[in-house]
Motif scaffolding. Structure first.
Motif, short mmCIF file in Angstrom:
data_model
loop_
_atom_site.label_atom_id
_atom_site.label_comp_id
_atom_site.label_asym_id
_atom_site.label_seq_id
_atom_site.Cartn_x
_atom_site.Cartn_y
_atom_site.Cartn_z
N ASN A 173 -6.94 -3.00 -2.85
CA ASN A 173 -7.94 -2.51 -1.90
C ASN A 173 -7.48 -2.82 -0.46
OD1 ASN A 173 -8.19 -5.20 -2.27
ND2 ASN A 173 -10.44 -5.23 -2.46
N ALA A 174 -6.44 -2.08 0.00
CA ALA A 174 -5.95 -2.31 1.35
C ALA A 174 -6.88 -1.69 2.37
CB ALA A 174 -4.55 -1.70 1.51
N CYS A 213 0.80 -1.22 0.00
CA CYS A 213 0.00 0.00 0.00
C CYS A 213 0.83 1.27 0.00
CB CYS A 213 -0.95 0.00 1.19
SG CYS A 213 -0.11 -0.02 2.78
N GLY A 214 2.12 1.19 0.29
CA GLY A 214 2.98 2.37 0.25
C GLY A 214 2.96 3.23 1.51
N ARG A 215 2.25 2.77 2.53
CA ARG A 215 2.23 3.54 3.77
C ARG A 215 3.56 3.39 4.52
NH1 ARG A 215 -3.29 2.08 6.80
NH2 ARG A 215 -2.64 0.01 6.16
N PRO A 234 9.94 -1.56 10.17
CA PRO A 234 10.17 -2.89 9.60
C PRO A 234 9.67 -3.98 10.55
CG PRO A 234 12.23 -1.89 10.32
CD PRO A 234 11.17 -0.84 10.44
N HIS A 235 9.25 -5.10 9.99
CA HIS A 235 8.74 -6.27 10.73
C HIS A 235 7.43 -5.97 11.46
CE1 HIS A 235 12.56 -8.15 9.82
NE2 HIS A 235 13.18 -7.14 10.37
N PHE A 236 6.70 -4.96 11.04
CA PHE A 236 5.39 -4.68 11.61
C PHE A 236 4.32 -4.97 10.57
CE2 PHE A 236 7.69 -2.82 14.97
CZ PHE A 236 6.82 -2.59 16.03
N TYR A 237 3.18 -5.43 11.02
CA TYR A 237 2.06 -5.76 10.15
C TYR A 237 1.45 -4.49 9.59
CZ TYR A 237 -2.54 -7.43 8.79
OH TYR A 237 -3.69 -7.72 8.12
N CYS A 238 1.16 -4.51 8.29
CA CYS A 238 0.54 -3.33 7.69
C CYS A 238 -0.80 -3.71 7.04
CB CYS A 238 1.48 -2.73 6.66
SG CYS A 238 0.79 -1.30 5.81
N CYS A 239 -0.76 -4.43 5.91
CA CYS A 239 -2.01 -4.70 5.20
C CYS A 239 -2.12 -6.15 4.75
CB CYS A 239 -2.15 -3.75 4.01
SG CYS A 239 -0.82 -3.95 2.82
N SER A 240 -1.39 -7.00 5.34
CA SER A 240 -1.39 -8.45 5.08
C SER A 240 -1.08 -8.80 3.64
CB SER A 240 -2.72 -9.09 5.51
OG SER A 240 -3.75 -8.72 4.61
#
Length: 112
Positions: free
Chosen positions: A106-107, A89-91, A95-101
């Motif tokens: 369509n995140a 998604c580019g957010r 590092p190593h953190f969950y963002c959008c699976s």
């Protein structure tokens, strides 16, 4: 003034009792002071040292590594967090953190 006090003590010491060896209990005269211009020469150093040598501070007790670490702990460099962009998604995220699976496209939408 100090010489006058010494003379007074010497005069009163004439009445002091003598020891069995024949010596009196009269105080000895003070040692003669060194002139201020004179300096000491040490053979190992080869240089003249002034009579009034500067003294350095010396700690009274050894500080253990544990106590030193407690005192200096807050002074340590802190790691700077590395900020990366999510590939999906580019957010911005850590590092190593969950963002959008890993869902592309369509995140933000949560359709089931």
């Amino acid at each position: 003034m100090a010489a006058a006090g010494w003379l007074r003590r010497a005069a009163s010491a004439a009445a002091l009792p003598r020891l069995s060896s024949g010596f009196s209990l009269m105080p000895t005269p003070p040692p003669a002071a060194l002139p201020e211009a004179q300096s000491l020469v040490l053979p190992g150093l080869g240089a003249a040292i002034a009579p009034a040598m500067e003294l350095m501070a010396v700690p009274k007790k050894k500080i253990s590594k544990y106590k030193r670490g407690l005192r200096n702990g807050p002074k340590a460099l802190k790691p700077v967090p590395v900020i990366v962009r999510c590939r999906c998604c580019g957010r911005v995220k850590l590092p190593h953190f969950y963002c959008c699976s890993g869902e592309r496209g369509n995140a933000g939408d949560s359709s089931s």
